[in-house]
Design a protein around this motif. Structure first.
Motif, PDB file in Angstrom:
ATOM      1  N   LEU A   1       0.828  -1.211   0.000  1.00  0.00           N
ATOM      2  CA  LEU A   1       0.000   0.000   0.000  1.00  0.00           C
ATOM      3  C   LEU A   1       0.861   1.260   0.000  1.00  0.00           C
ATOM      4  O   LEU A   1       0.494   2.263  -0.606  1.00  0.00           O
ATOM      5  CB  LEU A   1      -0.938   0.001   1.202  1.00  0.00           C
ATOM      6  N   ASP A   2       2.005   1.198   0.663  1.00  0.00           N
ATOM      7  CA  ASP A   2       2.897   2.358   0.695  1.00  0.00           C
ATOM      8  C   ASP A   2       3.481   2.635  -0.688  1.00  0.00           C
ATOM      9  O   ASP A   2       3.630   3.787  -1.087  1.00  0.00           O
ATOM     10  CB  ASP A   2       4.003   2.145   1.724  1.00  0.00           C
ATOM     11  N   VAL A   3       3.791   1.572  -1.423  1.00  0.00           N
ATOM     12  CA  VAL A   3       4.281   1.745  -2.794  1.00  0.00           C
ATOM     13  C   VAL A   3       3.203   2.410  -3.648  1.00  0.00           C
ATOM     14  O   VAL A   3       3.478   3.345  -4.403  1.00  0.00           O
ATOM     15  CB  VAL A   3       4.711   0.377  -3.397  1.00  0.00           C
ATOM     16  N   LYS A   4       1.962   1.935  -3.497  1.00  0.00           N
ATOM     17  CA  LYS A   4       0.856   2.525  -4.254  1.00  0.00           C
ATOM     18  C   LYS A   4       0.647   3.987  -3.854  1.00  0.00           C
ATOM     19  O   LYS A   4       0.423   4.847  -4.703  1.00  0.00           O
ATOM     20  CB  LYS A   4      -0.421   1.724  -4.013  1.00  0.00           C
ATOM     21  N   ARG A   5       0.751   4.271  -2.559  1.00  0.00           N
ATOM     22  CA  ARG A   5       0.581   5.644  -2.074  1.00  0.00           C
ATOM     23  C   ARG A   5       1.659   6.561  -2.646  1.00  0.00           C
ATOM     24  O   ARG A   5       1.393   7.684  -3.045  1.00  0.00           O
ATOM     25  CB  ARG A   5       0.624   5.651  -0.544  1.00  0.00           C
ATOM     26  N   ASN A   6       2.896   6.068  -2.728  1.00  0.00           N
ATOM     27  CA  ASN A   6       3.980   6.870  -3.303  1.00  0.00           C
ATOM     28  C   ASN A   6       3.767   7.128  -4.789  1.00  0.00           C
ATOM     29  O   ASN A   6       4.039   8.227  -5.278  1.00  0.00           O
ATOM     30  CB  ASN A   6       5.330   6.204  -3.065  1.00  0.00           C
ATOM     31  N   ARG A   7       3.269   6.131  -5.512  1.00  0.00           N
ATOM     32  CA  ARG A   7       2.967   6.335  -6.937  1.00  0.00           C
ATOM     33  C   ARG A   7       1.876   7.395  -7.109  1.00  0.00           C
ATOM     34  O   ARG A   7       1.974   8.255  -7.984  1.00  0.00           O
ATOM     35  CB  ARG A   7       2.518   5.030  -7.579  1.00  0.00           C
ATOM     36  N   ASN A   8       0.849   7.313  -6.275  1.00  0.00           N
ATOM     37  CA  ASN A   8      -0.229   8.319  -6.341  1.00  0.00           C
ATOM     38  C   ASN A   8       0.302   9.702  -6.013  1.00  0.00           C
ATOM     39  O   ASN A   8      -0.081  10.691  -6.642  1.00  0.00           O
ATOM     40  CB  ASN A   8      -1.364   7.960  -5.388  1.00  0.00           C
ATOM     41  N   ARG A   9       1.168   9.775  -5.017  1.00  0.00           N
ATOM     42  CA  ARG A   9       1.743  11.068  -4.638  1.00  0.00           C
ATOM     43  C   ARG A   9       2.545  11.660  -5.784  1.00  0.00           C
ATOM     44  O   ARG A   9       2.451  12.849  -6.095  1.00  0.00           O
ATOM     45  CB  ARG A   9       2.633  10.884  -3.405  1.00  0.00           C
ATOM     46  N   GLU A  10       3.325  10.812  -6.461  1.00  0.00           N
ATOM     47  CA  GLU A  10       4.102  11.269  -7.618  1.00  0.00           C
ATOM     48  C   GLU A  10       3.178  11.758  -8.735  1.00  0.00           C
ATOM     49  O   GLU A  10       3.445  12.787  -9.372  1.00  0.00           O
ATOM     50  CB  GLU A  10       4.994  10.148  -8.145  1.00  0.00           C
ATOM     51  N   ALA A  11       2.087  11.031  -8.976  1.00  0.00           N
ATOM     52  CA  ALA A  11       1.144  11.424 -10.031  1.00  0.00           C
ATOM     53  C   ALA A  11       0.445  12.736  -9.670  1.00  0.00           C
ATOM     54  O   ALA A  11       0.273  13.600 -10.528  1.00  0.00           O
ATOM     55  CB  ALA A  11       0.124  10.318 -10.259  1.00  0.00           C
TER      56      ALA A  11
ATOM     57  N   ARG B   1       1.670  15.094  -7.836  1.00  0.00           N
ATOM     58  CA  ARG B   1       2.670  16.151  -7.992  1.00  0.00           C
ATOM     59  C   ARG B   1       2.848  16.501  -9.471  1.00  0.00           C
ATOM     60  O   ARG B   1       2.978  17.666  -9.839  1.00  0.00           O
ATOM     61  CB  ARG B   1       4.001  15.710  -7.374  1.00  0.00           C
ATOM     62  N   ALA B   2       2.840  15.497 -10.333  1.00  0.00           N
ATOM     63  CA  ALA B   2       2.969  15.748 -11.771  1.00  0.00           C
ATOM     64  C   ALA B   2       1.765  16.547 -12.283  1.00  0.00           C
ATOM     65  O   ALA B   2       1.922  17.452 -13.104  1.00  0.00           O
ATOM     66  CB  ALA B   2       3.097  14.429 -12.532  1.00  0.00           C
TER      67      ALA B   2
ATOM     68  N   ASN C   1      -8.037  17.623 -20.356  1.00  0.00           N
ATOM     69  CA  ASN C   1      -8.089  16.194 -20.082  1.00  0.00           C
ATOM     70  C   ASN C   1      -6.685  15.641 -19.884  1.00  0.00           C
ATOM     71  O   ASN C   1      -5.724  16.118 -20.482  1.00  0.00           O
ATOM     72  CB  ASN C   1      -8.776  15.452 -21.226  1.00  0.00           C
ATOM     73  N   VAL C   2      -6.618  14.636 -19.033  1.00  0.00           N
ATOM     74  CA  VAL C   2      -5.369  13.901 -18.837  1.00  0.00           C
ATOM     75  C   VAL C   2      -5.674  12.423 -19.029  1.00  0.00           C
ATOM     76  O   VAL C   2      -6.819  11.992 -18.874  1.00  0.00           O
ATOM     77  CB  VAL C   2      -4.764  14.145 -17.430  1.00  0.00           C
TER      78      VAL C   2
ATOM     79  N   PRO D   1     -11.129  14.679 -17.060  1.00  0.00           N
ATOM     80  CA  PRO D   1     -10.764  16.055 -16.729  1.00  0.00           C
ATOM     81  C   PRO D   1      -9.718  16.079 -15.605  1.00  0.00           C
ATOM     82  O   PRO D   1      -9.736  15.234 -14.702  1.00  0.00           O
ATOM     83  CB  PRO D   1     -12.080  16.678 -16.256  1.00  0.00           C
ATOM     84  N   LYS D   2      -8.829  17.045 -15.680  1.00  0.00           N
ATOM     85  CA  LYS D   2      -7.729  17.153 -14.718  1.00  0.00           C
ATOM     86  C   LYS D   2      -8.256  17.301 -13.287  1.00  0.00           C
ATOM     87  O   LYS D   2      -7.747  16.651 -12.362  1.00  0.00           O
ATOM     88  CB  LYS D   2      -6.863  18.346 -15.104  1.00  0.00           C
ATOM     89  N   SER D   3      -9.284  18.122 -13.089  1.00  0.00           N
ATOM     90  CA  SER D   3      -9.817  18.344 -11.742  1.00  0.00           C
ATOM     91  C   SER D   3     -10.431  17.070 -11.164  1.00  0.00           C
ATOM     92  O   SER D   3     -10.245  16.760  -9.982  1.00  0.00           O
ATOM     93  CB  SER D   3     -10.847  19.466 -11.760  1.00  0.00           C
ATOM     94  N   THR D   4     -11.145  16.311 -11.993  1.00  0.00           N
ATOM     95  CA  THR D   4     -11.744  15.052 -11.548  1.00  0.00           C
ATOM     96  C   THR D   4     -10.661  14.058 -11.165  1.00  0.00           C
ATOM     97  O   THR D   4     -10.767  13.355 -10.151  1.00  0.00           O
ATOM     98  CB  THR D   4     -12.627  14.449 -12.658  1.00  0.00           C
ATOM     99  N   THR D   5      -9.609  14.014 -11.956  1.00  0.00           N
ATOM    100  CA  THR D   5      -8.506  13.096 -11.686  1.00  0.00           C
ATOM    101  C   THR D   5      -7.837  13.444 -10.359  1.00  0.00           C
ATOM    102  O   THR D   5      -7.547  12.553  -9.548  1.00  0.00           O
ATOM    103  CB  THR D   5      -7.481  13.146 -12.830  1.00  0.00           C
ATOM    104  N   LYS D   6      -7.594  14.737 -10.115  1.00  0.00           N
ATOM    105  CA  LYS D   6      -6.982  15.162  -8.847  1.00  0.00           C
ATOM    106  C   LYS D   6      -7.855  14.754  -7.664  1.00  0.00           C
ATOM    107  O   LYS D   6      -7.350  14.236  -6.668  1.00  0.00           O
ATOM    108  CB  LYS D   6      -6.793  16.683  -8.829  1.00  0.00           C
ATOM    109  N   GLU D   7      -9.161  14.986  -7.770  1.00  0.00           N
ATOM    110  CA  GLU D   7     -10.079  14.632  -6.685  1.00  0.00           C
ATOM    111  C   GLU D   7     -10.056  13.131  -6.411  1.00  0.00           C
ATOM    112  O   GLU D   7     -10.008  12.705  -5.256  1.00  0.00           O
ATOM    113  CB  GLU D   7     -11.501  15.071  -7.020  1.00  0.00           C
ATOM    114  N   MET D   8     -10.102  12.328  -7.483  1.00  0.00           N
ATOM    115  CA  MET D   8     -10.069  10.874  -7.321  1.00  0.00           C
ATOM    116  C   MET D   8      -8.783  10.430  -6.634  1.00  0.00           C
ATOM    117  O   MET D   8      -8.814   9.591  -5.725  1.00  0.00           O
ATOM    118  CB  MET D   8     -10.171  10.179  -8.687  1.00  0.00           C
TER     119      MET D   8
END
Length: 157
Positions: free
Chosen positions: A57-67, A69-70, A80-81, A93-100
């Protein structure tokens, strides 16, 4: 033909085929007090599952954090992204992706904290089964920002 190495083959243990010898876990530094099916061994094995889950889960959390930040550093204001769901890429949409992703981060944080609490209980049970004293300082929780502000106020006078 020479016998092949196997973890269950007695010759693989250097000639010692003792199933009741204490085993030390390098990950936790804990020793199982009974054989592979004994009380201590079962408790030790129960510790590994939450540890592996926490790491995954920590690996997944770090990947999400990197995404996240990008996405934050992306110079385009909106649009769109492409997001990967399993083996599909979808334009969102970028905003929807950030929220998710932020909701997913919160969920991962919560799940990791729950697994850490579960791990603390299991380690204490293992120590109890071994007849050892409970670990000191193992049940500590970090201070909240509000508590830190109060401590700083007290220290400043």
């Amino acid at each position: 033909m020479a016998p092949q190495w196997s973890p269950s083959h007695p010759a693989s243990l250097g000639g010692r085929a003792s199933s009741t010898a204490p085993r030390r876990s390098s990950a936790t530094g804990l020793t199982a007090v009974e054989g592979p099916h004994g009380k201590g061994a079962g408790a030790e094995e129960g510790i590994y599952r939450p540890m592996r889950e926490i790491v995954d889960l920590d690996v997944k959390r770090n990947r999400n954090r990197e995404a996240l930040r990008a996405l934050h550093k992306d110079p385009r204001p909106d649009g769109n992204v492409m997001v990967c769901f399993g083996n599909m890429f979808i334009h969102l949409p970028k905003s929807t992706t950030k929220e998710m992703m932020q909701k997913d981060q919160e969920h991962l944080d919560e799940e990791i904290n729950n697994l850490r609490k579960e791990l603390r209980v299991k380690v204490n049970h293992l120590f109890e089964a071994q007849g050892k004293a409970e670990l000191k300082g193992f049940n500590l929780n970090p201070m909240t920002p509000e508590e830190m502000k109060l401590i700083n106020r007290i220290l400043e006078g």
